[in-house]
Design a protein around this motif. Structure first.
Motif, PDB file in Angstrom:
ATOM      1  N   LEU A  37      -2.093  -5.955  10.290  1.00 58.97           N
ATOM      2  CA  LEU A  37      -0.831  -6.634  10.024  1.00 58.97           C
ATOM      3  C   LEU A  37      -0.608  -6.820   8.528  1.00 58.97           C
ATOM      4  O   LEU A  37       0.500  -6.619   8.020  1.00 58.97           O
ATOM      5  CB  LEU A  37      -0.791  -7.985  10.741  1.00 58.97           C
ATOM      6  N   SER A  38      -1.671  -7.182   7.826  1.00 57.96           N
ATOM      7  CA  SER A  38      -1.579  -7.330   6.370  1.00 57.96           C
ATOM      8  C   SER A  38      -1.213  -6.009   5.714  1.00 57.96           C
ATOM      9  O   SER A  38      -0.369  -5.964   4.808  1.00 57.96           O
ATOM     10  CB  SER A  38      -2.909  -7.834   5.786  1.00 57.96           C
ATOM     11  N   GLN A  39      -1.829  -4.952   6.182  1.00 58.06           N
ATOM     12  CA  GLN A  39      -1.552  -3.630   5.621  1.00 58.06           C
ATOM     13  C   GLN A  39      -0.084  -3.263   5.822  1.00 58.06           C
ATOM     14  O   GLN A  39       0.571  -2.755   4.905  1.00 58.06           O
ATOM     15  CB  GLN A  39      -2.464  -2.590   6.260  1.00 58.06           C
ATOM     16  N   MET A  40       0.448  -3.536   7.014  1.00 58.27           N
ATOM     17  CA  MET A  40       1.856  -3.240   7.276  1.00 58.27           C
ATOM     18  C   MET A  40       2.767  -4.081   6.379  1.00 58.27           C
ATOM     19  O   MET A  40       3.772  -3.590   5.865  1.00 58.27           O
ATOM     20  CB  MET A  40       2.199  -3.483   8.745  1.00 58.27           C
ATOM     21  N   TYR A  41       2.408  -5.331   6.189  1.00 58.69           N
ATOM     22  CA  TYR A  41       3.188  -6.212   5.318  1.00 58.69           C
ATOM     23  C   TYR A  41       3.205  -5.665   3.894  1.00 58.69           C
ATOM     24  O   TYR A  41       4.265  -5.555   3.273  1.00 58.69           O
ATOM     25  CB  TYR A  41       2.601  -7.626   5.345  1.00 58.69           C
ATOM     26  N   TYR A  42       2.029  -5.331   3.382  1.00 60.09           N
ATOM     27  CA  TYR A  42       1.945  -4.795   2.016  1.00 60.09           C
ATOM     28  C   TYR A  42       2.726  -3.489   1.890  1.00 60.09           C
ATOM     29  O   TYR A  42       3.354  -3.223   0.873  1.00 60.09           O
ATOM     30  CB  TYR A  42       0.494  -4.573   1.597  1.00 60.09           C
ATOM     31  N   GLU A  43       2.678  -2.690   2.932  1.00 59.65           N
ATOM     32  CA  GLU A  43       3.399  -1.421   2.925  1.00 59.65           C
ATOM     33  C   GLU A  43       4.909  -1.662   2.837  1.00 59.65           C
ATOM     34  O   GLU A  43       5.603  -1.002   2.062  1.00 59.65           O
ATOM     35  CB  GLU A  43       3.049  -0.629   4.180  1.00 59.65           C
ATOM     36  N   GLN A  44       5.395  -2.613   3.625  1.00 61.80           N
ATOM     37  CA  GLN A  44       6.823  -2.933   3.597  1.00 61.80           C
ATOM     38  C   GLN A  44       7.261  -3.455   2.237  1.00 61.80           C
ATOM     39  O   GLN A  44       8.377  -3.205   1.797  1.00 61.80           O
ATOM     40  CB  GLN A  44       7.166  -3.970   4.663  1.00 61.80           C
ATOM     41  N   LYS A  45       6.390  -4.208   1.578  1.00 60.55           N
ATOM     42  CA  LYS A  45       6.706  -4.787   0.275  1.00 60.55           C
ATOM     43  C   LYS A  45       6.471  -3.811  -0.870  1.00 60.55           C
ATOM     44  O   LYS A  45       6.784  -4.115  -2.015  1.00 60.55           O
ATOM     45  CB  LYS A  45       5.877  -6.057   0.040  1.00 60.55           C
ATOM     46  N   GLY A  46       5.862  -2.668  -0.577  1.00 62.48           N
ATOM     47  CA  GLY A  46       5.557  -1.700  -1.625  1.00 62.48           C
ATOM     48  C   GLY A  46       4.418  -2.139  -2.522  1.00 62.48           C
ATOM     49  O   GLY A  46       4.326  -1.715  -3.673  1.00 62.48           O
TER      50      GLY A  46
END
Length: 71
Positions: A37-46
Motif C-alpha cells: 500500500l505504501s508503495q502504491m501511495y508513493y507511486e501515485q505521488k511520484g
C-alpha cells in the motif's frame, strides 16, 4: 507494524524470529500488505525515493517469507 526502511525491516524480522513460524508468517504478510500500500501511495505521488525504500523492504520481507516456507 509500519516498516519505514530496510534497516527497520531487518530489525523487525530479527524480533519476530523468536516467534513460531506460523506467527512469523502472519506478521510478515501483514507487513507485506502494508508495504504494498505504501508503495502504491508513493507511486501515485511520484515519490521515487519512497518507492525505492518500499521496494527494498518488500524484497527483504518476501525473502524471509520464502525462507520460512522452505524450512
Amino acid at each position: 507494524m509500519n516498516i519505514n526502511n530496510e534497516d527497520h525491516a531487518r530489525q523487525t524480522i530479527a524480533l519476530w524470529q523468536t516467534d513460531p513460524a506460523k506467527a512469523q508468517l502472519k506478521n510478515l504478510r501483514l507487513a507485506l500488505e502494508s508495504l504494498e500500500l505504501s508503495q502504491m501511495y508513493y507511486e501515485q505521488k511520484g515519490n521515487e525515493p519512497g518507492m525505492a525504500r518500499a521496494t527494498a523492504c518488500l524484497t527483504i520481507i518476501t525473502a524471509r517469507i520464502s525462507e520460512i516456507e522452505t524450512e
